[in-house]
Motif scaffolding. Structure first.
Motif, PDB file in Angstrom:
ATOM      1  N   THR A 145     -17.324 -27.527 -62.693  1.00 13.08           N
ATOM      2  CA  THR A 145     -18.417 -27.340 -61.733  1.00 13.08           C
ATOM      3  C   THR A 145     -18.078 -26.345 -60.625  1.00 13.08           C
ATOM      4  O   THR A 145     -18.798 -26.290 -59.616  1.00 13.08           O
ATOM      5  CB  THR A 145     -18.795 -28.688 -61.096  1.00 13.08           C
ATOM      6  N   LEU A 146     -17.009 -25.588 -60.810  1.00 10.30           N
ATOM      7  CA  LEU A 146     -16.675 -24.586 -59.785  1.00 10.30           C
ATOM      8  C   LEU A 146     -15.928 -23.414 -60.408  1.00 10.30           C
ATOM      9  O   LEU A 146     -15.456 -23.511 -61.533  1.00 10.30           O
ATOM     10  CB  LEU A 146     -15.903 -25.206 -58.621  1.00 10.30           C
ATOM     11  N   THR A 147     -15.851 -22.334 -59.653  1.00  9.68           N
ATOM     12  CA  THR A 147     -15.263 -21.107 -60.183  1.00  9.68           C
ATOM     13  C   THR A 147     -13.744 -21.230 -60.301  1.00  9.68           C
ATOM     14  O   THR A 147     -13.110 -22.020 -59.596  1.00  9.68           O
ATOM     15  CB  THR A 147     -15.673 -19.906 -59.299  1.00  9.68           C
ATOM     16  N   ALA A 148     -13.169 -20.443 -61.215  1.00 11.09           N
ATOM     17  CA  ALA A 148     -11.762 -20.608 -61.595  1.00 11.09           C
ATOM     18  C   ALA A 148     -10.814 -20.608 -60.402  1.00 11.09           C
ATOM     19  O   ALA A 148      -9.944 -21.466 -60.290  1.00 11.09           O
ATOM     20  CB  ALA A 148     -11.369 -19.519 -62.590  1.00 11.09           C
ATOM     21  N   SER A 149     -11.001 -19.660 -59.495  1.00 13.18           N
ATOM     22  CA  SER A 149     -10.036 -19.553 -58.385  1.00 13.18           C
ATOM     23  C   SER A 149     -10.079 -20.808 -57.511  1.00 13.18           C
ATOM     24  O   SER A 149      -9.050 -21.246 -56.995  1.00 13.18           O
ATOM     25  CB  SER A 149     -10.324 -18.307 -57.548  1.00 13.18           C
ATOM     26  N   LEU A 150     -11.275 -21.394 -57.350  1.00 13.32           N
ATOM     27  CA  LEU A 150     -11.390 -22.597 -56.521  1.00 13.32           C
ATOM     28  C   LEU A 150     -10.961 -23.864 -57.265  1.00 13.32           C
ATOM     29  O   LEU A 150     -10.603 -24.857 -56.622  1.00 13.32           O
ATOM     30  CB  LEU A 150     -12.820 -22.756 -56.008  1.00 13.32           C
ATOM     31  N   MET A 151     -10.983 -23.838 -58.581  1.00  9.52           N
ATOM     32  CA  MET A 151     -10.484 -24.992 -59.339  1.00  9.52           C
ATOM     33  C   MET A 151      -9.060 -25.324 -58.903  1.00  9.52           C
ATOM     34  O   MET A 151      -8.699 -26.486 -58.780  1.00  9.52           O
ATOM     35  CB  MET A 151     -10.435 -24.677 -60.841  1.00  9.52           C
ATOM     36  N   VAL A 152      -8.276 -24.265 -58.711  1.00  4.85           N
ATOM     37  CA  VAL A 152      -6.840 -24.454 -58.485  1.00  4.85           C
ATOM     38  C   VAL A 152      -6.433 -24.263 -57.032  1.00  4.85           C
ATOM     39  O   VAL A 152      -5.290 -24.552 -56.669  1.00  4.85           O
ATOM     40  CB  VAL A 152      -6.013 -23.526 -59.406  1.00  4.85           C
ATOM     41  N   GLU A 153      -7.357 -23.755 -56.198  1.00  2.00           N
ATOM     42  CA  GLU A 153      -7.069 -23.548 -54.775  1.00  2.00           C
ATOM     43  C   GLU A 153      -8.302 -23.923 -53.955  1.00  2.00           C
ATOM     44  O   GLU A 153      -8.863 -23.073 -53.249  1.00  2.00           O
ATOM     45  CB  GLU A 153      -6.704 -22.074 -54.497  1.00  2.00           C
ATOM     46  N   PRO A 154      -8.744 -25.184 -54.041  1.00  2.00           N
ATOM     47  CA  PRO A 154     -10.005 -25.540 -53.358  1.00  2.00           C
ATOM     48  C   PRO A 154      -9.937 -25.363 -51.854  1.00  2.00           C
ATOM     49  O   PRO A 154     -10.955 -25.161 -51.203  1.00  2.00           O
ATOM     50  CB  PRO A 154     -10.192 -27.019 -53.738  1.00  2.00           C
ATOM     51  N   ARG A 155      -8.733 -25.400 -51.295  1.00  2.00           N
ATOM     52  CA  ARG A 155      -8.618 -25.260 -49.833  1.00  2.00           C
ATOM     53  C   ARG A 155      -8.968 -23.862 -49.349  1.00  2.00           C
ATOM     54  O   ARG A 155      -9.147 -23.648 -48.148  1.00  2.00           O
ATOM     55  CB  ARG A 155      -7.201 -25.651 -49.387  1.00  2.00           C
ATOM     56  N   ALA A 156      -9.089 -22.921 -50.298  1.00  3.94           N
ATOM     57  CA  ALA A 156      -9.516 -21.572 -49.917  1.00  3.94           C
ATOM     58  C   ALA A 156     -10.906 -21.580 -49.284  1.00  3.94           C
ATOM     59  O   ALA A 156     -11.279 -20.635 -48.585  1.00  3.94           O
ATOM     60  CB  ALA A 156      -9.496 -20.643 -51.141  1.00  3.94           C
ATOM     61  N   LEU A 157     -11.687 -22.646 -49.507  1.00  2.17           N
ATOM     62  CA  LEU A 157     -13.003 -22.754 -48.873  1.00  2.17           C
ATOM     63  C   LEU A 157     -12.904 -23.143 -47.401  1.00  2.17           C
ATOM     64  O   LEU A 157     -13.882 -23.051 -46.663  1.00  2.17           O
ATOM     65  CB  LEU A 157     -13.877 -23.777 -49.605  1.00  2.17           C
ATOM     66  N   GLY A 158     -11.726 -23.622 -46.983  1.00  2.00           N
ATOM     67  CA  GLY A 158     -11.556 -23.991 -45.579  1.00  2.00           C
ATOM     68  C   GLY A 158     -12.214 -25.298 -45.203  1.00  2.00           C
ATOM     69  O   GLY A 158     -12.293 -25.652 -44.023  1.00  2.00           O
ATOM     70  N   GLU A 159     -12.717 -26.028 -46.190  1.00  2.00           N
ATOM     71  CA  GLU A 159     -13.427 -27.277 -45.938  1.00  2.00           C
ATOM     72  C   GLU A 159     -13.351 -28.104 -47.220  1.00  2.00           C
ATOM     73  O   GLU A 159     -13.360 -27.545 -48.310  1.00  2.00           O
ATOM     74  CB  GLU A 159     -14.893 -26.950 -45.623  1.00  2.00           C
ATOM     75  N   SER A 160     -13.310 -29.407 -47.066  1.00  2.00           N
ATOM     76  CA  SER A 160     -13.240 -30.281 -48.235  1.00  2.00           C
ATOM     77  C   SER A 160     -14.486 -30.141 -49.110  1.00  2.00           C
ATOM     78  O   SER A 160     -15.595 -29.984 -48.597  1.00  2.00           O
ATOM     79  CB  SER A 160     -13.108 -31.729 -47.756  1.00  2.00           C
ATOM     80  N   SER A 161     -14.299 -30.191 -50.425  1.00  2.00           N
ATOM     81  CA  SER A 161     -15.434 -30.235 -51.349  1.00  2.00           C
ATOM     82  C   SER A 161     -15.051 -31.153 -52.505  1.00  2.00           C
ATOM     83  O   SER A 161     -13.939 -31.662 -52.558  1.00  2.00           O
ATOM     84  CB  SER A 161     -15.816 -28.827 -51.814  1.00  2.00           C
TER      85      SER A 161
END
Lengths: 225, 225
Positions: A145-161
């Motif tokens: 349910t999310l793009t590859a880079s965020l699958m493995v580095e979700p903190r890159a969004l700067g907020e919990s998801s």
């Protein structure tokens, strides 16, 4: 942990690279390792060839789907939805039996252009098809349910998801949750059995339209509660 | 604004009550106003009858679908997905022509039990069916991705979350966004044309499974970006 990542695209690269960085022993599975490594042209989407990624990750081995799966404790299906059942067949039911099989694929059908439709939905899901085809594997649907880079580095969004797990085997789901937490995920919702993959796979249509509207795939859903 | 809310269930009550509280002139449309107001038994779900809600909101008028729509500047479809096209037909194409029609319904099919499937999906949507059936109405799909109480009081979650609008008419969408903001929504994403209702309607399968897993419908999606 010994992990096989089946698939050499963006998802496979992201997962394999992150697992290797975390100290796991990673083998990427592909149809024909020689051919995969020999390719030097960008793909249709303009992405660099796998060989360029591999040069930056020499610790990751490359093997056939079957060899990769045979040596693994945990197998990640990072192939496309359209190829998934064939790829897992090449990996071999015996090599998947008794193992955690993380299924990240979405059953996207691009035959009528963009945005794609779903080749299976609502009364069935790709996750269930995989579990039925490989009944001895412990299938856990997640990360689709999310793009590859965020699958493995979700903190890159700067907020919990939020990410989700669906599967029949509680121990297998616990293993996957631990892996997700090691990637940085701090909100993993267990939706229930593999049937609940219908829900997460059917998130793709709104995900694709959000990508169109926002002009980026760099976002994720959070379940606010 | 003069608003018609078509439907007397939980969604209709929540929307009509909130609009009245905000000072709008609200008429709730129903098939047979006398019968609706005469009912004194709880419904199948155990909810209090509409008449009890009406006693607490005497400023809200009750009329036939057609009368309600005829007197409104903006019409809200708060009927069930299965009833939507019939209800809007009773409201009357002439009474909808040129008006903003906010479609909140989801095409849920409970015929095979719970969780319901979708009667239309992926290559079409209820929002598009409504727009095709009433081409002179300015259909805006919105609010179909969260529970009734949060549609009108999103701040009850204590944290920002997201709602979506889909529709062909930019001015109609701007009117709806203003209304949503008056409810407390501070993150409204315009997904594009009415075709994008396919995405938000297909959120329902994961919404329903989240309700099962979390044990409550008191949650909403936030698009973290």
């Amino acid at each position: 942990m010994h992990v096989a990542v089946l698939g050499t695209g963006m998802v496979g690269q992201a997962i394999a690279g992150r697992l290797a960085d975390l100290g796991h022993s990673v083998v990427v599975g592909t149809r024909d390792p020689q051919a995969t490594l020999a390719r030097t042209e960008p793909d249709q989407m303009g992405n660099a060839p796998f060989s360029a990624w591999r040069d930056a990750h020499p610790e990751v081995e490359v093997a056939t789907f079957a060899d990769a799966a045979a040596r693994a404790d945990l197998v990640v299906n990072a192939s496309s939805g359209a190829a998934t059942l064939e790829v897992l067949g090449l990996a071999g039911a015996d090599n998947l039996a008794g193992k955690v099989l993380v299924d990240i694929a979405n059953p996207l059908d691009f035959s009528a252009g963009f945005p794609p439709t779903l080749s299976v939905k609502d009364t069935d899901s790709l996750g269930e098809q995989v579990q039925r085809a490989f009944p001895e594997a412990k299938v856990v649907k997640s990360l689709n349910t999310l793009t590859a880079s965020l699958m493995v580095e979700p903190r890159a969004l700067g907020e919990s998801s939020t990410v989700f797990v669906s599967g029949e085997d509680a121990t297998a789901k616990a293993t996957v949750v631990e892996l997700l937490e090691s990637f940085g995920h701090d909100d993993v919702i267990d939706l229930g059995g593999i049937e609940t993959a219908r829900g997460t796979e059917m998130l793709l249509p709104v995900w694709l339209r959000l990508m169109g509207s926002l002009g980026t795939g760099h976002f994720n859903f959070k379940v606010v509660r």
